[in-house]
Write a protein that holds these residues in place. Structure first.
Motif, mmCIF file in Angstrom:
data_model
loop_
_atom_site.group_PDB
_atom_site.id
_atom_site.type_symbol
_atom_site.label_atom_id
_atom_site.label_comp_id
_atom_site.label_asym_id
_atom_site.label_seq_id
_atom_site.Cartn_x
_atom_site.Cartn_y
_atom_site.Cartn_z
ATOM 1 N N ARG A 174 0.860 -1.205 0.000
ATOM 2 C CA ARG A 174 0.000 0.000 0.000
ATOM 3 C C ARG A 174 0.892 1.250 0.000
ATOM 4 N NH1 ARG A 174 -1.786 -3.487 4.011
ATOM 5 N NH2 ARG A 174 -3.897 -4.297 3.831
ATOM 6 N N PRO A 175 0.566 2.241 -0.823
ATOM 7 C CA PRO A 175 1.387 3.463 -0.863
ATOM 8 C C PRO A 175 0.978 4.442 0.235
ATOM 9 C CG PRO A 175 -0.316 3.555 -2.550
ATOM 10 C CD PRO A 175 -0.524 2.260 -1.812
ATOM 11 N N VAL A 176 1.574 4.284 1.424
ATOM 12 C CA VAL A 176 1.191 5.133 2.568
ATOM 13 C C VAL A 176 2.066 6.386 2.582
ATOM 14 C CG1 VAL A 176 1.140 5.279 5.090
ATOM 15 C CG2 VAL A 176 0.398 3.188 3.946
ATOM 16 N N ARG A 177 1.410 7.535 2.697
ATOM 17 C CA ARG A 177 2.157 8.803 2.698
ATOM 18 C C ARG A 177 1.851 9.554 3.989
ATOM 19 N NH1 ARG A 177 1.284 14.100 0.857
ATOM 20 N NH2 ARG A 177 3.233 15.085 0.254
ATOM 21 N N GLU A 178 2.918 9.907 4.723
ATOM 22 C CA GLU A 178 2.725 10.749 5.912
ATOM 23 C C GLU A 178 2.078 12.037 5.437
ATOM 24 O OE1 GLU A 178 6.406 11.642 7.999
ATOM 25 O OE2 GLU A 178 6.870 9.494 7.816
ATOM 26 N N GLY A 179 1.043 12.452 6.107
ATOM 27 C CA GLY A 179 0.368 13.677 5.659
ATOM 28 C C GLY A 179 -0.744 13.380 4.672
ATOM 29 N N GLY A 180 -0.906 12.128 4.295
ATOM 30 C CA GLY A 180 -2.045 11.751 3.452
ATOM 31 C C GLY A 180 -1.776 11.850 1.956
ATOM 32 N N THR A 181 -2.802 11.501 1.203
ATOM 33 C CA THR A 181 -2.697 11.463 -0.258
ATOM 34 C C THR A 181 -2.278 12.835 -0.791
ATOM 35 O OG1 THR A 181 -4.593 9.984 -0.183
ATOM 36 C CG2 THR A 181 -3.947 10.796 -2.358
ATOM 37 N N ARG A 182 -1.365 12.839 -1.750
ATOM 38 C CA ARG A 182 -0.934 14.115 -2.342
ATOM 39 C C ARG A 182 -1.696 14.368 -3.637
ATOM 40 N NH1 ARG A 182 5.025 15.916 -4.595
ATOM 41 N NH2 ARG A 182 4.559 18.151 -4.633
ATOM 42 N N VAL A 183 -2.634 15.295 -3.584
ATOM 43 C CA VAL A 183 -3.314 15.733 -4.806
ATOM 44 C C VAL A 183 -3.001 17.222 -4.903
ATOM 45 C CG1 VAL A 183 -5.455 15.740 -6.134
ATOM 46 C CG2 VAL A 183 -5.136 14.046 -4.336
ATOM 47 N N LEU B 83 4.446 21.411 -16.233
ATOM 48 C CA LEU B 83 3.318 21.433 -15.295
ATOM 49 C C LEU B 83 3.003 19.996 -14.872
ATOM 50 C CD1 LEU B 83 0.879 23.851 -17.164
ATOM 51 C CD2 LEU B 83 2.192 24.340 -15.082
ATOM 52 N N VAL B 84 2.873 19.797 -13.575
ATOM 53 C CA VAL B 84 2.603 18.453 -13.043
ATOM 54 C C VAL B 84 1.423 18.538 -12.080
ATOM 55 C CG1 VAL B 84 3.546 16.572 -11.618
ATOM 56 C CG2 VAL B 84 5.058 17.797 -13.206
ATOM 57 N N VAL B 85 0.544 17.551 -12.162
ATOM 58 C CA VAL B 85 -0.469 17.384 -11.117
ATOM 59 C C VAL B 85 -0.241 16.003 -10.513
ATOM 60 C CG1 VAL B 85 -2.942 17.079 -10.638
ATOM 61 C CG2 VAL B 85 -2.173 18.989 -12.066
ATOM 62 N N HIS B 86 -0.091 15.966 -9.191
ATOM 63 C CA HIS B 86 0.146 14.700 -8.492
ATOM 64 C C HIS B 86 -1.174 14.136 -7.960
ATOM 65 C CE1 HIS B 86 4.482 15.542 -8.330
ATOM 66 N NE2 HIS B 86 4.192 16.757 -7.916
ATOM 67 N N ASN B 87 -1.281 12.818 -7.990
ATOM 68 C CA ASN B 87 -2.386 12.111 -7.327
ATOM 69 C C ASN B 87 -1.839 10.747 -6.895
ATOM 70 O OD1 ASN B 87 -4.711 10.878 -6.441
ATOM 71 N ND2 ASN B 87 -5.753 10.862 -8.424
ATOM 72 N N TYR B 88 -1.181 10.720 -5.745
ATOM 73 C CA TYR B 88 -0.589 9.463 -5.272
ATOM 74 C C TYR B 88 -0.551 9.440 -3.740
ATOM 75 C CZ TYR B 88 3.727 12.111 -4.388
ATOM 76 O OH TYR B 88 4.643 13.023 -3.924
ATOM 77 N N GLY B 89 -0.371 8.222 -3.219
ATOM 78 C CA GLY B 89 -0.151 8.077 -1.778
ATOM 79 C C GLY B 89 -1.414 7.817 -0.982
ATOM 80 N N ALA B 90 -2.369 7.089 -1.572
ATOM 81 C CA ALA B 90 -3.663 6.863 -0.896
ATOM 82 C C ALA B 90 -3.618 5.749 0.150
ATOM 83 C CB ALA B 90 -4.743 6.559 -1.931
#
Ligand code: FAD
Length: 361
Positions: A307-316, A325-332
């Protein structure tokens, strides 16, 4: 008007949902480029391994809770009206034991186990289970109607919906995010890159997000059926082991879990853990084997997903990397399906915002 060219890196539930929602708006030529595609099984490709169900763990009032709330409406609609998506309704029970307080699993489940969780007003049939019907060792429990997603159907379904909207799919393995933006062999250069690389955003050049860690989930898929989904706050076998049962739609088998081993990258199945998972599952849910032992489980597959766990939660978020230009949607983390629609909707709004006001980034 010339269409904006967008490349989405990643074909997990985050990348595919983002590509689908973007393809429903006009003015985009979209390519999804990924190392792994639906049909592949690899521990670092989390999406195929998920159960997957809707049991919110997001905290009341958080952005994550908003994403989960929006996603419930999407999943319910699929379950009611689009059986070909592989999503079906299932009753779900959550059991809580006081002795699990403070364990990794109970911490992860804290909102789910709370007496008054935020989602009680959005899922149907939410109720407390009465004390006299609880199994031994369980102090409190609740039940509600949820969904279970057969990922082996749902991920290809998302691909087919994208293909219908003229999204292109290509295999690619990028070392650096700017390789994707140039994307010479992919029909680039692109106006914007959407980063849906899950756990591997920790290693992708230009991103290298060190706040991402794996939470290793080991599962057993069996052909036995369970009449409802069940999860419990912990196990007696270890702080980072979990116990849950869920039967997938359309003959997808029943997923027995599991574990939530933070920082553990091991992609190999641990046979001892597999036996513990099966023993706990038949105890928690005797109707799997009619009350008999694990030798009465018919195993389809053992598996491990990270599971992609990210401290601080999902990065959108949007960002400019170099002149791209980049839009991130990862770390859920363990909530990639139950938050997928909400996160993708926010990502699509950010894409539109970035392309309209890119200079202000
Ligand atoms: P992934 O599915 O990991 O996809 C990442 C994509 O990016 C892949 O296509 C990969 O090839 C690509 N990629 C990565 N790096 C590169 C690169 N450098 N170049 C090109 N491509 C790249 N969630 C729920 O909501 N409900 C559940 O019940 C549930 N149960 C789970 C049970 C288990 C055992 C596990 C492991 C997870 C569970 N989850 C659940 C969590 C869910 O599976 C994840 O949150 C979700 O799958 C993450 O999706 P993703 O698209 O972000 O990442």
């Amino acid at each position: 008007m010339t269409k904006k060219r967008i490349v989405v890196i990643g074909a997990g539930v985050a990348g595919l949902t983002t590509a689908l929602l973007l393809s429903e708006r006009s003015g985009y030529r979209i390519t999804v480029a990924a190392k792994h595609m639906p049909g592949d099984y690899d521990a670092e490709y989390a999406s195929p391994w998920a159960g997957a169900n809707y049991m919110p763990v997001s905290i009341r009032g958080s952005m994550a809770a908003e994403w989960d709330k929006k996603t419930w409406a999407w999943l319910l609609d699929l379950a009611m009206n689009r059986p070909e998506s592989g999503v079906h309704l299932q009753e779900c029970e959550i059991y809580s034991r006081a002795k699990d307080n403070g364990s990794a699993t109970a911490d992860w489940f804290s909102e789910l186990l709370a007496p008054n969780p935020w989602f009680k007003d959005i899922v149907p049939n939410f109720r407390d289970i009465t004390q006299d019907t609880l199994i031994a060792g369980v102090e409190s429990a609740k039940s509600f109607t949820s969904v279970c997603i057969n990922t082996a159907i749902y991920l290809p379904w998302l691909v087919s919906q994208c293909l219908k909207n003229s999204v292109t799919f290509r295999r690619a393995n990028f070392k650096h995010i700017l390789e994707a933006s140039k994307g010479i062999q992919l029909g680039g250069p692109f106006d914007l890159v959407v980063n849906c690389t899950g756990l591997m955003a920790s290693q992708l050049g230009g991103v290298e997000d060190k706040s991402l860690v794996p939470a290793r989930g080991q599962i057993v898929v069996v052909s036995n059926n369970a009449s409802k989904m069940i999860s419990i706050s912990g196990t007696d076998d270890g702080d980072d082991e979990a116990c849950y049962v869920m039967t997938r739609a359309a003959g997808g088998g029943t997923v027995l879990g599991g574990s939530y081993q933070k920082g553990n990258w091991d992609p190999q199945v641990d046979p001892n853990l597999a036996v513990r998972i099966m023993k706990r599952a038949v105890e928690l849910c005797p109707d799997l084997t009619g009350g008999k032992g694990i030798e009465h489980l018919d195993v389809i597959r053992h598996g491990v997903g990270l599971r992609p766990v990210r401290e601080g939660g999902t990065r959108v978020e949007k960002e400019r990397i170099g002149d791209t230009l980049v839009v991130h949607n990862y770390g859920a983390g363990g909530a990639g399906y139950q938050s997928s629609f909400g996160c993708a909707q926010t990502a699509v709004d950010l894409i539109e915002e970035a392309l309209g006001t890119g200079a202000k980034l």
